[in-house]
Design an enzyme around this catalytic site. Structure first.
Site: not given
Ligand code: DGL
Length: 267
Positions: A11-12, A74, A153, A185, A187
């Protein structure tokens, strides 16, 4: 043996940990190599071209670690890069969009489904397309929520500001009478309680991370690749080491992280 190799997850940043948490519950014998591309986070505001390049770098890193399968934990990478990754690399690669869409389709009763995600994910219309291919009659309401990722984050998972931002993003969605909302997402499950409170109890939240863990399990079973390791390892690699990462990650996973290393992609 191949089945004893770890599963790679990327993931990012912190988001993919929501997938790791489910995997650890559902696939107890599997070792996991996690890569968070924190140096280049957020992905969601970047161009598709950049996100594809980042996703390729992440995949190459995990391949060097000798994983048996990769989860693109992600949505932004899955939406922009999954097809290209599958074409290029000869290893099973799973994204989150298809499993999440399937789970949402199974869950909805009134056919009205909401999707929230990063700007890049919503722009790609990947969920809209996946849902429509399951049932053309679904009505889909999509909304990009770009401020959620930096708030998460930062560890602001319970602050009033986060509730206020959620209210601004979701108040219109609440009026659409959706019964299912895809957290598009990885997150977002970290603020599931905020989103649930904002949307009300009647809306079922779909965590695509949970669905992909189940898909992986089925795949590993089918091909006799399920590991039964009594002492699986969990290694976390980051491209930058934000001070708060370990603390937030441990709080979320509910356990100590023993192995965490900063790396440079391309090495
Ligand atoms: N966790 C990532 C997702 O599922 C994205 C977060 C980011 O923007 O880096 O899209």
């Amino acid at each position: 043996m191949k089945k004893d190799l770890p599963v790679g997850v990327f993931d990012s940043g912190l988001g993919g940990l929501t997938v790791v948490k489910t995997m650890k519950k559902m696939l107890k014998g599997e070792s996991i190599i996690y890569l968070g591309d924190t140096a280049r986070l957020p992905y969601g505001t970047k161009s598709s071209e950049s996100i594809v390049r980042f996703s390729f770098d992440n995949t190459k890193f995990l391949l060097k670690k000798k994983v048996k399968a990769i989860i693109v934990a992600c949505n932004t990478s899955s939406a922009t890069s999954l097809k290209k990754l599958k074409e290029k690399f000869d290893i099973p690669i799973f994204g989150v969009i298809e499993p999440g869409s399937k789970q949402a389709a199974d869950s909805t009763k009134n056919g009205k489904i909401g999707v929230i995600g990063t700007t890049a994910t919503i722009r790609s219309k990947s969920y809209q397309k996946a849902l429509k291919s399951i049932d053309g009659k679904f009505r889909i309401f999509a909304k990009a929520c770009p401020l959620f990722v930096p708030l998460i984050e930062e560890g602001w998972t319970d602050e009033k500001t986060t509730y206020d931002v959620a209210e601004i993003y979701l108040s219109q969605m609440r009026k659409e009478d959706i019964d299912t909302l895809i957290l598009g997402c990885t997150h977002y499950p970290l603020i599931k309680h905020v989103i649930q409170k904002t949307m009300g109890d009647k809306v079922k939240l779909i965590d695509s991370g949970e669905s992909v863990a189940l898909w992986l399990k089925n795949y590993l079973k089918k091909f006799n690749l399920l590991a039964n390791n009594p002492n699986p390892f969990y290694h976390y690699y980051l491209t930058d080491y934000p001070q708060r990462f370990k603390k937030i990650a441990e709080r979320f996973l509910g356990e100590k992280i023993d192995f965490i290393e900063k790396i440079k992609l391309g090495d």
